[in-house]
Design a protein around this motif. Sequence first.
Motif, PDB file in Angstrom:
ATOM      1  N   TYR A 161       0.815  -1.207   0.000  1.00  0.00           N
ATOM      2  CA  TYR A 161       0.000   0.000   0.000  1.00  0.00           C
ATOM      3  C   TYR A 161       0.855   1.267   0.000  1.00  0.00           C
ATOM      4  O   TYR A 161       0.455   2.289  -0.561  1.00  0.00           O
ATOM      5  CB  TYR A 161      -0.941   0.000   1.206  1.00  0.00           C
ATOM      6  CG  TYR A 161      -1.885   1.192   1.219  1.00  0.00           C
ATOM      7  CD1 TYR A 161      -2.870   1.317   0.245  1.00  0.00           C
ATOM      8  CD2 TYR A 161      -1.786   2.184   2.186  1.00  0.00           C
ATOM      9  CE1 TYR A 161      -3.741   2.409   0.234  1.00  0.00           C
ATOM     10  CE2 TYR A 161      -2.651   3.271   2.192  1.00  0.00           C
ATOM     11  CZ  TYR A 161      -3.621   3.383   1.212  1.00  0.00           C
ATOM     12  OH  TYR A 161      -4.471   4.465   1.201  1.00  0.00           O
ATOM     13  N   GLN A 184      -2.960  -8.359  12.591  1.00  0.00           N
ATOM     14  CA  GLN A 184      -3.670  -8.597  13.844  1.00  0.00           C
ATOM     15  C   GLN A 184      -2.971  -9.625  14.736  1.00  0.00           C
ATOM     16  O   GLN A 184      -3.574 -10.150  15.671  1.00  0.00           O
ATOM     17  CB  GLN A 184      -5.111  -9.021  13.544  1.00  0.00           C
ATOM     18  CG  GLN A 184      -5.923  -7.869  12.960  1.00  0.00           C
ATOM     19  CD  GLN A 184      -7.171  -8.341  12.257  1.00  0.00           C
ATOM     20  OE1 GLN A 184      -8.175  -8.611  12.897  1.00  0.00           O
ATOM     21  NE2 GLN A 184      -7.113  -8.455  10.947  1.00  0.00           N
ATOM     22  N   LYS A 223      -7.908 -12.676   3.488  1.00  0.00           N
ATOM     23  CA  LYS A 223      -8.947 -11.803   4.043  1.00  0.00           C
ATOM     24  C   LYS A 223      -8.339 -10.496   4.554  1.00  0.00           C
ATOM     25  O   LYS A 223      -8.924  -9.420   4.402  1.00  0.00           O
ATOM     26  CB  LYS A 223      -9.692 -12.514   5.172  1.00  0.00           C
ATOM     27  CG  LYS A 223     -10.534 -13.699   4.741  1.00  0.00           C
ATOM     28  CD  LYS A 223     -11.694 -13.283   3.841  1.00  0.00           C
ATOM     29  CE  LYS A 223     -12.743 -12.475   4.566  1.00  0.00           C
ATOM     30  NZ  LYS A 223     -13.862 -12.057   3.664  1.00  0.00           N
ATOM     31  N   SER A 224      -7.170 -10.580   5.157  1.00  0.00           N
ATOM     32  CA  SER A 224      -6.506  -9.379   5.687  1.00  0.00           C
ATOM     33  C   SER A 224      -6.193  -8.378   4.589  1.00  0.00           C
ATOM     34  O   SER A 224      -6.271  -7.156   4.804  1.00  0.00           O
ATOM     35  CB  SER A 224      -5.208  -9.766   6.402  1.00  0.00           C
ATOM     36  OG  SER A 224      -5.484 -10.473   7.591  1.00  0.00           O
ATOM     37  N   GLU A 226      -7.900  -7.586   2.207  1.00  0.00           N
ATOM     38  CA  GLU A 226      -9.089  -6.806   1.859  1.00  0.00           C
ATOM     39  C   GLU A 226      -9.195  -5.513   2.671  1.00  0.00           C
ATOM     40  O   GLU A 226      -9.867  -4.571   2.255  1.00  0.00           O
ATOM     41  CB  GLU A 226     -10.339  -7.668   2.057  1.00  0.00           C
ATOM     42  CG  GLU A 226     -10.387  -8.857   1.095  1.00  0.00           C
ATOM     43  CD  GLU A 226     -11.514  -9.831   1.421  1.00  0.00           C
ATOM     44  OE1 GLU A 226     -12.326  -9.525   2.317  1.00  0.00           O
ATOM     45  OE2 GLU A 226     -11.576 -10.894   0.768  1.00  0.00           O
ATOM     46  N   THR A 227      -8.536  -5.470   3.831  1.00  0.00           N
ATOM     47  CA  THR A 227      -8.574  -4.265   4.672  1.00  0.00           C
ATOM     48  C   THR A 227      -7.211  -3.579   4.768  1.00  0.00           C
ATOM     49  O   THR A 227      -7.042  -2.656   5.565  1.00  0.00           O
ATOM     50  CB  THR A 227      -9.047  -4.613   6.100  1.00  0.00           C
ATOM     51  OG1 THR A 227      -8.119  -5.549   6.688  1.00  0.00           O
ATOM     52  CG2 THR A 227     -10.440  -5.213   6.086  1.00  0.00           C
ATOM     53  N   SER A 229      -5.565  -1.440   2.883  1.00  0.00           N
ATOM     54  CA  SER A 229      -5.511  -0.005   2.615  1.00  0.00           C
ATOM     55  C   SER A 229      -6.097   0.802   3.764  1.00  0.00           C
ATOM     56  O   SER A 229      -5.533   1.822   4.182  1.00  0.00           O
ATOM     57  CB  SER A 229      -6.246   0.314   1.309  1.00  0.00           C
ATOM     58  OG  SER A 229      -7.616  -0.045   1.405  1.00  0.00           O
ATOM     59  N   ILE A 230      -7.221   0.347   4.300  1.00  0.00           N
ATOM     60  CA  ILE A 230      -7.866   1.070   5.405  1.00  0.00           C
ATOM     61  C   ILE A 230      -6.972   1.059   6.637  1.00  0.00           C
ATOM     62  O   ILE A 230      -6.783   2.081   7.309  1.00  0.00           O
ATOM     63  CB  ILE A 230      -9.234   0.429   5.733  1.00  0.00           C
ATOM     64  CG1 ILE A 230     -10.150   0.471   4.516  1.00  0.00           C
ATOM     65  CG2 ILE A 230      -9.889   1.117   6.930  1.00  0.00           C
ATOM     66  CD1 ILE A 230     -11.389  -0.380   4.665  1.00  0.00           C
ATOM     67  N   ARG A 231      -6.416  -0.111   6.941  1.00  0.00           N
ATOM     68  CA  ARG A 231      -5.569  -0.231   8.131  1.00  0.00           C
ATOM     69  C   ARG A 231      -4.300   0.606   8.008  1.00  0.00           C
ATOM     70  O   ARG A 231      -3.917   1.320   8.946  1.00  0.00           O
ATOM     71  CB  ARG A 231      -5.222  -1.701   8.394  1.00  0.00           C
ATOM     72  CG  ARG A 231      -6.404  -2.525   8.845  1.00  0.00           C
ATOM     73  CD  ARG A 231      -6.014  -3.951   9.217  1.00  0.00           C
ATOM     74  NE  ARG A 231      -5.662  -4.778   8.063  1.00  0.00           N
ATOM     75  CZ  ARG A 231      -4.450  -5.141   7.716  1.00  0.00           C
ATOM     76  NH1 ARG A 231      -3.399  -4.748   8.436  1.00  0.00           N
ATOM     77  NH2 ARG A 231      -4.243  -5.907   6.649  1.00  0.00           N
ATOM     78  N   SER A 310      -2.822  -4.667  15.181  1.00  0.00           N
ATOM     79  CA  SER A 310      -3.853  -3.639  15.301  1.00  0.00           C
ATOM     80  C   SER A 310      -3.679  -2.824  16.578  1.00  0.00           C
ATOM     81  O   SER A 310      -4.156  -1.694  16.663  1.00  0.00           O
ATOM     82  CB  SER A 310      -5.238  -4.280  15.268  1.00  0.00           C
ATOM     83  OG  SER A 310      -5.348  -5.260  16.277  1.00  0.00           O
TER      84      SER A 310
END
Length: 360
Positions: A161, A184, A223-224, A226-227, A229-231, A310
């Motif tokens: 990212y 996480q 699955k990770s 998928e998030t 960019s947000i994280r 996180s």
Amino acid sequence: MNSGHRFKTVHDAQSLFYHEKKGFVYGRWENPNTLEYVRKLCTLEDYPDGIATTTGMAAITAVFLGLLKSGDHIVYCDALFGTSRKLIKDFLPRWGIQSTAVPASASGSMWQKAITDQTKLIYLETPSNPDLSIIDLSMICTIANPAHVLVCVDNSFATPYLQNPQKWGVDITIHSATKFIDGQGRTLAGVVLANEELMRSIKAFAETTGPSLSPFSAWLLSKSLETLSIRMQKHCENAQKVMQYLLAHSQVASVRYPFHPSHPSYEVARKQMRLGGGLVTFDLKQGYEAGIKMIEKLSLFTFTANLGDSKTLITHPASTTHSKLSQEERFKLGIGDAMIRVSVGLEHIDDILTEFDRIL
């Protein structure tokens, strides 16, 4: 979660074993979940091929032993994760592979001088662990490519990212997916990404020696992503605010963050990274004992050698990850007695700064 795959016919099995067709043979090679995870990372990093591994160190080992042989030489940046340094300095010589370290602050001419006729690979991290050194990837590739030397970059701290090494000409990108890609603290994993020709040798080594990622871990990581960019956006926002807080604190002697003008490679960081990342390092004014006392007062933050979770993670390298180095060796690597490395988490920034108020 199966270990083997059914063949339709004998001819089908032979074609798979000889890599004449694509498909699944055995869990030690590949499974549908690891393939999906790798394909996502290939897309994010713009490489045609890759392989999943059990850890970041397994990915590094697969690159070194899949591509190098006795008599070869590598050049590496001395600002490296401690276990990567140990692999290069203590284990590779057992297989006749020699190395030369170059400081993170080295000029292009110093990198050029380190390359010999036997040099096959340049290996580095940017940002590096734990002092967040930044290496100019376009400069390295400009030196390495005419000499037919491969460049491998550990992109774990930046993630796809924030930085794409392939854009600057890097041949091989690796990740410890244990860090921000998982995000996480749930699983260990790594990945190697490169072109098909290089990956043939790396895969042959990995398929033979077996650092195979489990289907379940691959599912978690897929699955990770998928998030991611947000994280990463939030990690970077929080890290920026932590940096600003620390710069103004009376107990803090210095702060290092790639996107602050005081960083020695600030311009390079701005050129090749989209944001400054989720890691901040700082030095306390009162020295080694102050670093230990601060760690012992933690409540919200977690004291651990890991990063990229996180939650906010914090460590004192001089007493933990780099404690086996002499003070002189640590200082040479930019690791002071009172350096604190913070992997800034996703908690509300008010909670993070309140914890810093209390422990400082």
